[in-house]
Design a protein around this motif. Structure first.
Motif, PDB file in Angstrom:
ATOM      1  N   GLU A 115       4.721  25.698  18.746  1.00 11.72           N
ATOM      2  CA  GLU A 115       3.421  26.436  18.343  1.00 11.72           C
ATOM      3  C   GLU A 115       3.600  27.836  18.117  1.00 11.72           C
ATOM      4  O   GLU A 115       4.285  28.504  18.820  1.00 11.72           O
ATOM      5  N   VAL A 116       3.306  28.248  16.701  1.00  9.04           N
ATOM      6  CA  VAL A 116       3.313  29.777  16.482  1.00  9.04           C
ATOM      7  C   VAL A 116       2.130  30.281  17.052  1.00  9.04           C
ATOM      8  O   VAL A 116       1.074  30.040  16.750  1.00  9.04           O
ATOM      9  N   ILE A 117       2.359  31.400  17.910  1.00  6.37           N
ATOM     10  CA  ILE A 117       1.223  32.019  18.658  1.00  6.37           C
ATOM     11  C   ILE A 117       0.778  33.419  17.662  1.00  6.37           C
ATOM     12  O   ILE A 117      -0.285  33.250  17.458  1.00  6.37           O
ATOM     13  N   SER A 118       1.565  34.002  17.363  1.00  7.72           N
ATOM     14  CA  SER A 118       1.362  34.923  16.079  1.00  7.72           C
ATOM     15  C   SER A 118       2.455  35.275  15.414  1.00  7.72           C
ATOM     16  O   SER A 118       3.702  35.016  15.517  1.00  7.72           O
ATOM     17  N   GLU A 119       2.039  35.629  14.065  1.00  9.05           N
ATOM     18  CA  GLU A 119       2.942  35.988  12.977  1.00  9.05           C
ATOM     19  C   GLU A 119       2.608  36.953  12.184  1.00  9.05           C
ATOM     20  O   GLU A 119       1.196  37.128  11.818  1.00  9.05           O
ATOM     21  N   ALA A 120       3.480  37.831  11.632  1.00  6.47           N
ATOM     22  CA  ALA A 120       3.038  38.837  10.656  1.00  6.47           C
ATOM     23  C   ALA A 120       2.841  38.110   9.112  1.00  6.47           C
ATOM     24  O   ALA A 120       3.590  37.166   8.881  1.00  6.47           O
ATOM     25  N   GLU A 121       1.772  38.683   8.626  1.00 10.13           N
ATOM     26  CA  GLU A 121       1.467  37.781   7.285  1.00 10.13           C
ATOM     27  C   GLU A 121       2.419  38.543   6.173  1.00 10.13           C
ATOM     28  O   GLU A 121       2.598  39.668   6.142  1.00 10.13           O
ATOM     29  N   LEU A 122       2.812  37.812   5.392  1.00  8.25           N
ATOM     30  CA  LEU A 122       3.880  38.279   4.298  1.00  8.25           C
ATOM     31  C   LEU A 122       2.893  39.091   3.248  1.00  8.25           C
ATOM     32  O   LEU A 122       1.547  38.738   3.051  1.00  8.25           O
ATOM     33  N   PRO A 123       3.267  40.120   2.850  1.00  2.77           N
ATOM     34  CA  PRO A 123       2.462  41.143   1.963  1.00  2.77           C
ATOM     35  C   PRO A 123       2.328  40.379   0.680  1.00  2.77           C
ATOM     36  O   PRO A 123       3.162  39.744   0.090  1.00  2.77           O
ATOM     37  N   SER A 124       1.148  40.598   0.202  1.00  2.00           N
ATOM     38  CA  SER A 124       0.844  39.956  -1.329  1.00  2.00           C
ATOM     39  C   SER A 124       0.675  40.649  -2.377  1.00  2.00           C
ATOM     40  O   SER A 124       0.854  40.294  -3.279  1.00  2.00           O
ATOM     41  N   SER A 125       0.453  41.966  -2.163  1.00  3.00           N
ATOM     42  CA  SER A 125       0.352  42.867  -3.063  1.00  3.00           C
ATOM     43  C   SER A 125       1.631  43.561  -3.484  1.00  3.00           C
ATOM     44  O   SER A 125       1.991  44.010  -4.772  1.00  3.00           O
ATOM     45  N   ALA A 126       2.411  43.932  -2.304  1.00  7.27           N
ATOM     46  CA  ALA A 126       3.420  44.916  -2.653  1.00  7.27           C
ATOM     47  C   ALA A 126       4.531  44.376  -1.659  1.00  7.27           C
ATOM     48  O   ALA A 126       4.425  43.832  -0.613  1.00  7.27           O
ATOM     49  N   PRO A 127       5.633  44.062  -2.178  1.00  5.62           N
ATOM     50  CA  PRO A 127       6.293  43.696  -3.577  1.00  5.62           C
ATOM     51  C   PRO A 127       5.859  42.545  -3.809  1.00  5.62           C
ATOM     52  O   PRO A 127       5.567  41.572  -3.204  1.00  5.62           O
ATOM     53  N   ALA A 128       6.000  42.313  -5.476  1.00  2.00           N
ATOM     54  CA  ALA A 128       5.648  41.192  -6.070  1.00  2.00           C
ATOM     55  C   ALA A 128       6.542  40.070  -5.445  1.00  2.00           C
ATOM     56  O   ALA A 128       5.997  39.007  -5.809  1.00  2.00           O
ATOM     57  N   GLU A 129       8.000  40.218  -5.088  1.00  2.00           N
ATOM     58  CA  GLU A 129       8.824  39.327  -4.677  1.00  2.00           C
ATOM     59  C   GLU A 129       8.191  38.210  -3.493  1.00  2.00           C
ATOM     60  O   GLU A 129       8.717  37.127  -3.256  1.00  2.00           O
ATOM     61  N   PHE A 130       7.287  38.909  -2.935  1.00  4.79           N
ATOM     62  CA  PHE A 130       6.712  38.181  -1.687  1.00  4.79           C
ATOM     63  C   PHE A 130       5.483  37.165  -1.870  1.00  4.79           C
ATOM     64  O   PHE A 130       5.096  36.196  -1.309  1.00  4.79           O
TER      65      PHE A 130
END
Length: 190
Positions: A115-130
């Protein structure tokens, strides 16, 4: 002088008791060993996942590439970011000889859950590669991400051993750039 033959035709009570004690001890050790095999297998799976997270973080730094781990309820797999397609690709799908056997997708036994308790969200605006394309539903999105710079996007997850449908044991794995890998074993009873 003739020696008289001995009249010993059986075992003494002491010999019989010693054999019984040895057999009982071996049987008791076998029962204890087999009775706790589920907990040992779970402990091994927790340590395997923790070691994989550390290995992925090290590999990202060595290869100068972004790696991640996609965590599902009963499985996990390692992915690598492909800058040419701007997508995360499973290392199972990548036909490279450098893929280690440890990076192959792993299915958990039926009595274990992640079970994933907490995670960082991948950046969507910078950089474009993510940025993940919205129309691509097959795109794996990793919950654990190790960047080529050595930075780790923080994640906290729990791994449970189920007994009779309920949680029997649990462990928490957290990984951040600041604190590194931390593994905490929970109490046996929930």
């Amino acid at each position: 002088m003739r020696a008289r033959p001995s009249r010993s035709h059986g075992f003494t009570l002491i010999e019989v008791l010693v054999v019984i004690v040895i057999i009982a001890t071996l049987a008791g050790m076998a029962v204890l060993s087999l009775g706790n095999s589920g907990a040992r297998a779970w402990s091994g799976e927790v340590q395997r996942l923790a070691a994989l997270l550390q290995l992925v973080a090290d590999r990202a730094l060595i290869d100068k590439a972004h790696y991640g781990v996609v965590l599902e309820q009963d499985a996990y797999r390692v992915v690598r970011f492909d800058p040419a397609t701007l997508k995360w690709q499973s290392l199972d799908a990548v036909a490279a000889k450098s893929v280690a056997a440890r990076f192959v997708a792993h299915q958990l036994p039926g009595n274990m859950r992640i079970e994933v308790i907490s995670e960082a969200e991948l950046p969507s605006s910078a950089p474009a590669e993510f940025a993940a394309e919205a129309d691509d539903s097959a795109q794996p999105i990793p919950q654990f991400v190790a960047l080529s710079s050595g930075e780790i996007l923080p994640v906290e997850l729990a791994m449970f051993l189920l007994q009779d449908g309920d949680i029997g044991r649990g462990a928490t794995i957290s990984y951040t750039s600041l604190h590194g890998l931390q593994l905490e074993w929970q109490a046996d009873d929930y």
